[in-house]
Design a protein around this motif. Sequence first.
Motif, PDB file in Angstrom:
ATOM      1  N   SER A  96      14.580  10.819  19.503  1.00  0.00           N
ATOM      2  CA  SER A  96      13.185  10.982  19.097  1.00  0.00           C
ATOM      3  C   SER A  96      12.832  12.459  18.999  1.00  0.00           C
ATOM      4  CB  SER A  96      12.260  10.287  20.102  1.00  0.00           C
ATOM      5  OG  SER A  96      12.403  10.869  21.378  1.00  0.00           O
ATOM      6  N   LYS A  97      11.667  12.718  18.412  1.00  0.00           N
ATOM      7  CA  LYS A  97      11.153  14.088  18.354  1.00  0.00           C
ATOM      8  C   LYS A  97       9.649  14.043  18.591  1.00  0.00           C
ATOM      9  CE  LYS A  97      10.657  13.930  13.341  1.00  0.00           C
ATOM     10  NZ  LYS A  97      11.015  14.517  12.064  1.00  0.00           N
ATOM     11  N   ILE A  98       9.087  15.159  18.968  1.00  0.00           N
ATOM     12  CA  ILE A  98       7.644  15.263  19.202  1.00  0.00           C
ATOM     13  C   ILE A  98       7.004  15.858  17.952  1.00  0.00           C
ATOM     14  CG2 ILE A  98       5.824  16.268  20.638  1.00  0.00           C
ATOM     15  CD1 ILE A  98       7.602  14.309  22.161  1.00  0.00           C
ATOM     16  N   GLU A  99       5.953  15.198  17.496  1.00  0.00           N
ATOM     17  CA  GLU A  99       5.227  15.676  16.325  1.00  0.00           C
ATOM     18  C   GLU A  99       3.741  15.429  16.556  1.00  0.00           C
ATOM     19  OE1 GLU A  99       5.525  14.088  11.921  1.00  0.00           O
ATOM     20  OE2 GLU A  99       7.430  15.006  12.514  1.00  0.00           O
ATOM     21  N   TYR A 100       2.954  16.488  16.527  1.00  0.00           N
ATOM     22  CA  TYR A 100       1.506  16.399  16.747  1.00  0.00           C
ATOM     23  C   TYR A 100       1.167  15.690  18.056  1.00  0.00           C
ATOM     24  CZ  TYR A 100       1.652  17.558  11.810  1.00  0.00           C
ATOM     25  OH  TYR A 100       1.930  18.164  10.609  1.00  0.00           O
ATOM     26  N   GLY A 101       1.982  15.904  19.071  1.00  0.00           N
ATOM     27  CA  GLY A 101       1.720  15.345  20.387  1.00  0.00           C
ATOM     28  C   GLY A 101       2.189  13.915  20.577  1.00  0.00           C
ATOM     29  N   SER A 102       2.757  13.292  19.542  1.00  0.00           N
ATOM     30  CA  SER A 102       3.272  11.923  19.648  1.00  0.00           C
ATOM     31  C   SER A 102       4.784  11.927  19.500  1.00  0.00           C
ATOM     32  CB  SER A 102       2.667  11.036  18.546  1.00  0.00           C
ATOM     33  OG  SER A 102       1.287  10.907  18.730  1.00  0.00           O
ATOM     34  N   ILE A 103       5.406  10.888  20.016  1.00  0.00           N
ATOM     35  CA  ILE A 103       6.855  10.738  19.907  1.00  0.00           C
ATOM     36  C   ILE A 103       7.140   9.998  18.602  1.00  0.00           C
ATOM     37  CG2 ILE A 103       8.911   9.724  20.964  1.00  0.00           C
ATOM     38  CD1 ILE A 103       7.270   9.857  23.658  1.00  0.00           C
ATOM     39  N   ILE A 104       8.004  10.569  17.778  1.00  0.00           N
ATOM     40  CA  ILE A 104       8.405   9.950  16.525  1.00  0.00           C
ATOM     41  C   ILE A 104       9.863   9.530  16.692  1.00  0.00           C
ATOM     42  CG2 ILE A 104       8.640  10.249  14.028  1.00  0.00           C
ATOM     43  CD1 ILE A 104       5.742  10.501  15.119  1.00  0.00           C
ATOM     44  N   LEU A 105      10.150   8.247  16.417  1.00  0.00           N
ATOM     45  CA  LEU A 105      11.501   7.759  16.642  1.00  0.00           C
ATOM     46  C   LEU A 105      11.934   6.813  15.538  1.00  0.00           C
ATOM     47  CD1 LEU A 105      11.376   4.644  18.523  1.00  0.00           C
ATOM     48  CD2 LEU A 105       9.712   6.265  19.374  1.00  0.00           C
ATOM     49  N   PRO A 106      13.228   6.807  15.234  1.00  0.00           N
ATOM     50  CA  PRO A 106      13.731   5.882  14.216  1.00  0.00           C
ATOM     51  C   PRO A 106      13.961   4.494  14.801  1.00  0.00           C
ATOM     52  CG  PRO A 106      15.502   7.288  14.983  1.00  0.00           C
ATOM     53  CD  PRO A 106      14.256   7.731  15.700  1.00  0.00           C
ATOM     54  N   VAL A 107      13.641   3.483  14.006  1.00  0.00           N
ATOM     55  CA  VAL A 107      13.896   2.095  14.372  1.00  0.00           C
ATOM     56  C   VAL A 107      14.647   1.468  13.201  1.00  0.00           C
ATOM     57  CG1 VAL A 107      12.884  -0.156  14.905  1.00  0.00           C
ATOM     58  CG2 VAL A 107      11.827   1.926  15.803  1.00  0.00           C
ATOM     59  N   THR A 108      15.830   0.958  13.475  1.00  0.00           N
ATOM     60  CA  THR A 108      16.579   0.249  12.438  1.00  0.00           C
ATOM     61  C   THR A 108      15.980  -1.150  12.337  1.00  0.00           C
ATOM     62  OG1 THR A 108      18.537   1.534  12.977  1.00  0.00           O
ATOM     63  CG2 THR A 108      18.879  -0.479  11.694  1.00  0.00           C
ATOM     64  N   MET A 109      15.684  -1.563  11.091  1.00  0.00           N
ATOM     65  CA  MET A 109      15.000  -2.842  10.884  1.00  0.00           C
ATOM     66  C   MET A 109      15.722  -3.673   9.828  1.00  0.00           C
ATOM     67  SD  MET A 109      11.075  -1.418  10.712  1.00  0.00           S
ATOM     68  CE  MET A 109      10.445  -2.970  10.154  1.00  0.00           C
ATOM     69  N   ARG A 110      15.587  -4.985   9.974  1.00  0.00           N
ATOM     70  CA  ARG A 110      16.115  -5.918   8.978  1.00  0.00           C
ATOM     71  C   ARG A 110      15.193  -7.120   8.932  1.00  0.00           C
ATOM     72  NH1 ARG A 110      22.321  -8.042   8.714  1.00  0.00           N
ATOM     73  NH2 ARG A 110      22.251  -8.595   6.522  1.00  0.00           N
ATOM     74  N   TRP A 111      14.608  -7.365   7.772  1.00  0.00           N
ATOM     75  CA  TRP A 111      13.775  -8.551   7.552  1.00  0.00           C
ATOM     76  C   TRP A 111      14.697  -9.667   7.080  1.00  0.00           C
ATOM     77  CZ3 TRP A 111       8.878  -7.953   9.154  1.00  0.00           C
ATOM     78  CH2 TRP A 111       8.330  -6.676   9.193  1.00  0.00           C
ATOM     79  N   ASP A 112      14.730 -10.781   7.792  1.00  0.00           N
ATOM     80  CA  ASP A 112      15.640 -11.905   7.503  1.00  0.00           C
ATOM     81  C   ASP A 112      17.074 -11.379   7.431  1.00  0.00           C
ATOM     82  OD1 ASP A 112      13.472 -13.668   7.464  1.00  0.00           O
ATOM     83  OD2 ASP A 112      13.207 -13.496   5.299  1.00  0.00           O
ATOM     84  N   SER A 113      17.809 -11.728   6.387  1.00  0.00           N
ATOM     85  CA  SER A 113      19.184 -11.231   6.254  1.00  0.00           C
ATOM     86  C   SER A 113      19.262 -10.199   5.133  1.00  0.00           C
ATOM     87  CB  SER A 113      20.141 -12.391   5.992  1.00  0.00           C
ATOM     88  OG  SER A 113      19.744 -13.088   4.830  1.00  0.00           O
ATOM     89  N   GLY A 114      18.148  -9.538   4.875  1.00  0.00           N
ATOM     90  CA  GLY A 114      18.072  -8.554   3.803  1.00  0.00           C
ATOM     91  C   GLY A 114      18.706  -7.232   4.172  1.00  0.00           C
ATOM     92  N   GLU A 115      18.342  -6.243   3.411  1.00  0.00           N
ATOM     93  CA  GLU A 115      18.894  -4.903   3.568  1.00  0.00           C
ATOM     94  C   GLU A 115      18.474  -4.292   4.914  1.00  0.00           C
ATOM     95  OE1 GLU A 115      18.289  -0.702   1.291  1.00  0.00           O
ATOM     96  OE2 GLU A 115      18.456  -2.494   0.041  1.00  0.00           O
ATOM     97  N   ILE A 116      19.412  -3.608   5.531  1.00  0.00           N
ATOM     98  CA  ILE A 116      19.132  -2.903   6.782  1.00  0.00           C
ATOM     99  C   ILE A 116      18.591  -1.523   6.429  1.00  0.00           C
ATOM    100  CG2 ILE A 116      20.144  -1.921   8.877  1.00  0.00           C
ATOM    101  CD1 ILE A 116      22.245  -4.193   8.713  1.00  0.00           C
ATOM    102  N   GLY A 117      17.491  -1.154   7.030  1.00  0.00           N
ATOM    103  CA  GLY A 117      16.896   0.151   6.770  1.00  0.00           C
ATOM    104  C   GLY A 117      16.370   0.765   8.049  1.00  0.00           C
ATOM    105  N   THR A 118      16.135   2.060   8.001  1.00  0.00           N
ATOM    106  CA  THR A 118      15.583   2.755   9.158  1.00  0.00           C
ATOM    107  C   THR A 118      14.202   3.268   8.798  1.00  0.00           C
ATOM    108  OG1 THR A 118      17.772   3.375   9.938  1.00  0.00           O
ATOM    109  CG2 THR A 118      15.920   4.635  10.797  1.00  0.00           C
ATOM    110  N   HIS A 119      13.246   2.994   9.669  1.00  0.00           N
ATOM    111  CA  HIS A 119      11.887   3.483   9.508  1.00  0.00           C
ATOM    112  C   HIS A 119      11.496   4.238  10.768  1.00  0.00           C
ATOM    113  CE1 HIS A 119      10.941   1.452   5.759  1.00  0.00           C
ATOM    114  NE2 HIS A 119      11.636   0.437   6.223  1.00  0.00           N
ATOM    115  N   THR A 120      10.568   5.151  10.620  1.00  0.00           N
ATOM    116  CA  THR A 120      10.105   5.870  11.799  1.00  0.00           C
ATOM    117  C   THR A 120       8.856   5.194  12.352  1.00  0.00           C
ATOM    118  OG1 THR A 120       8.927   7.434  10.396  1.00  0.00           O
ATOM    119  CG2 THR A 120      11.075   8.111  11.188  1.00  0.00           C
TER     120      THR A 120
END
Length: 185
Positions: A96-120
Amino acid sequence: MKRGHKVLLLATIISLFTLAYSPVQADWSVVTTTDDMTGESSVIATSSFTKSVSPMGFPYANVKARMYAACTLRDDGSPFFWGYLHFTAVPNVTNSKIEYGSIILPVTMRWDSGEIGTHTFMQESGSEFLTPYDLSPAEFVANARSHNTLAIQLAWHGQNRPVFKISLAGSSAAIAAIVSTCKPL
């Protein structure tokens, strides 16, 4: 005890154990909350909690996750949809990293059996809640409404990237309920 009874008892115990520890559960609930200070109402749909697919080690062995989808009326009477992830312990992520006083972190996500992606996602220090940071709240809620499962993975300190599979079965009806309830009077 007869052999047939033992087999039936063993099958019942195994079935109950499987149901009790299944990482995917299907029920969503809807509640309305009111802010005591502002009087602002929010309608919130929430999934049931789910454990990680693979057990987490100490001190996170009992951590569970769930998803919220909600609607709040803005001052102009228009609805604002938002969603977030909730854990039963503060996520302790390593990348994670700190940005504007909040923690920003990547979360790997997959809706159903679709494409795997990373969102913050954004986390306030010490919070059990993660809010989408790089996708709109409306998009996050719309995805929940149109899918059956959300798998999320975090780089949780010392836990070998646990995966939580959140059941979205019932989310469409629950989110439809918040949409119909979240209207100006």
